[in-house]
Design a protein around this motif. Sequence first.
Motif, PDB file in Angstrom:
ATOM      1  N   LEU A 170       0.835  -1.211   0.000  1.00 19.16           N
ATOM      2  CA  LEU A 170       0.000   0.000   0.000  1.00 19.16           C
ATOM      3  C   LEU A 170       0.870   1.261   0.000  1.00 19.16           C
ATOM      4  N   ALA A 171       1.945   1.235   0.807  1.00 21.64           N
ATOM      5  CA  ALA A 171       2.840   2.400   0.874  1.00 21.64           C
ATOM      6  C   ALA A 171       3.440   2.679  -0.496  1.00 21.64           C
ATOM      7  N   ARG A 172       3.766   1.619  -1.226  1.00 21.57           N
ATOM      8  CA  ARG A 172       4.339   1.792  -2.572  1.00 21.57           C
ATOM      9  C   ARG A 172       3.285   2.281  -3.546  1.00 21.57           C
ATOM     10  N   LEU A 173       2.111   1.676  -3.474  1.00 23.55           N
ATOM     11  CA  LEU A 173       1.024   2.061  -4.386  1.00 23.55           C
ATOM     12  C   LEU A 173       0.679   3.536  -4.224  1.00 23.55           C
ATOM     13  N   LEU A 174       0.629   3.992  -2.972  1.00 22.56           N
ATOM     14  CA  LEU A 174       0.276   5.388  -2.713  1.00 22.56           C
ATOM     15  C   LEU A 174       1.455   6.324  -2.971  1.00 22.56           C
ATOM     16  N   GLY A 175       2.653   5.734  -3.143  1.00 25.51           N
ATOM     17  CA  GLY A 175       3.836   6.566  -3.381  1.00 25.51           C
ATOM     18  C   GLY A 175       4.270   7.343  -2.151  1.00 25.51           C
ATOM     19  N   VAL A 176       3.933   6.847  -0.946  1.00 25.86           N
ATOM     20  CA  VAL A 176       4.313   7.586   0.262  1.00 25.86           C
ATOM     21  C   VAL A 176       5.696   7.180   0.779  1.00 25.86           C
ATOM     22  N   SER A 177       6.152   5.990   0.369  1.00 20.94           N
ATOM     23  CA  SER A 177       7.469   5.501   0.808  1.00 20.94           C
ATOM     24  C   SER A 177       8.029   4.594  -0.277  1.00 20.94           C
ATOM     25  N   ASN A 178       9.379   4.532  -0.368  1.00 13.63           N
ATOM     26  CA  ASN A 178       9.957   3.561  -1.307  1.00 13.63           C
ATOM     27  C   ASN A 178       9.818   2.155  -0.727  1.00 13.63           C
ATOM     28  N   ALA A 179       9.595   2.076   0.576  1.00 18.61           N
ATOM     29  CA  ALA A 179       9.271   0.824   1.263  1.00 18.61           C
ATOM     30  C   ALA A 179      10.275  -0.286   0.988  1.00 18.61           C
ATOM     31  N   ASP A 180      11.555   0.110   0.908  1.00  9.67           N
ATOM     32  CA  ASP A 180      12.611  -0.860   0.657  1.00  9.67           C
ATOM     33  C   ASP A 180      13.209  -1.284   2.002  1.00  9.67           C
TER      34      ASP A 180
END
Length: 381
Positions: A170-180
């Motif tokens: 979800l964080a990636r989809l929303l573009g709020v974090s690179n979530a790596d």
Amino acid sequence: MLYESVIGLEIHIQLNTKSKMFCSCSNDIWKKPPNSLVCPTCLGLPGALPVPNKEAIKKVQLLGLALNCTLNKNSHFARKNYFYPDLPKGYQITQFSDALCEKGRLETSFGEVAIRRIHLEEDTGKSMYTKDETLLDFNKSGVPLAELVTEPNITSAAQAVEFCKKIRELARLLGVSNADMEKGNIRLELNISLRKEGEKALPNYRVEIKNINSFKFLKNAVAYETKRQEELLKAGKEVLQETRGWSESGKKTVSQRKKEMENDYRYFPEPDIPPLEFDEKYVGMLKQELSQVLFYKDKNISEASFEKSKITKEKITYSMNDENELSKLVKEVIAENPAPVSDYRMGKENALQFLIGCVMKKTKGQSNPKMVLDIIKSLLE
Ligand SMILES: [Zn+2]
């Protein structure tokens, strides 16, 4: 006697904003020379004034809306007082009461997980230990961090991993974090206790586990801690309420802090930052932005199912970003939907989302929602 684990999660998510949380230093810190992205504010020097990053606030609120949270109209930052070498100013700016987002939920394969809150805070610096020295790098100090706290609705390592993976997606989809996770963009903590299978009440203790940086660590930590607590309970002993850290090299959790030594953080409102206020118009704008992102998601899902059912791409007849073609379709949609059109003209912004949806449907999700939005607005005004 069979036991069941009761698990709650705390997920720290580094936001991918342009600048840091309270200063204009770059937030693109990965592999940058140590202490090259610092200023008086993120070093915590006396007299420096923190200014909240609006992009970071918005990103946490988008995440909250996507997780069905209530957004607090009034919110504020607080000081959490403690000293650590990588936090030399002696306090961290975080949120205590009225966090940006509260009371959300996420649907999973094992039922709904309730989200207690999502708040915004600043990350600390980084300590590195050599044989006889501790080195400090303050590039990470002041990176905006969302902290998502769940209710203890999780009962196994597999469930905990599924939940975290969904949040990462979800964080990636929303573009709020690179979530790596390998770059430390997502870090986990959990609290875990055991109850007899079939019991409903929460156990009267909980053990917090820190220092979990991968899904593998998460699985290993839950397995180890479940077994450790089970052995104590089976032997008729008490499990101490404490904070433990996961040691991947030792494949075990290690006691860090007992309850009696629990920190008293003495939270108080951050005096240098005025309280935050959000009005209906602002929240409406966020909701609109979220629904546009979700259009893209629908598009991705339908493309994936096209591939699965082996329908060739030629069946999607247009790649719709030609303004004339799009205008034609928008005119069709306007003619076909008189009621939403008049609703929009009466000031109902939701009707606009419906009309955008109709155009997206006609183009099989191939058009740019922002372009569609602009064309609808220009044709209706
Ligand atoms: Zn700075």
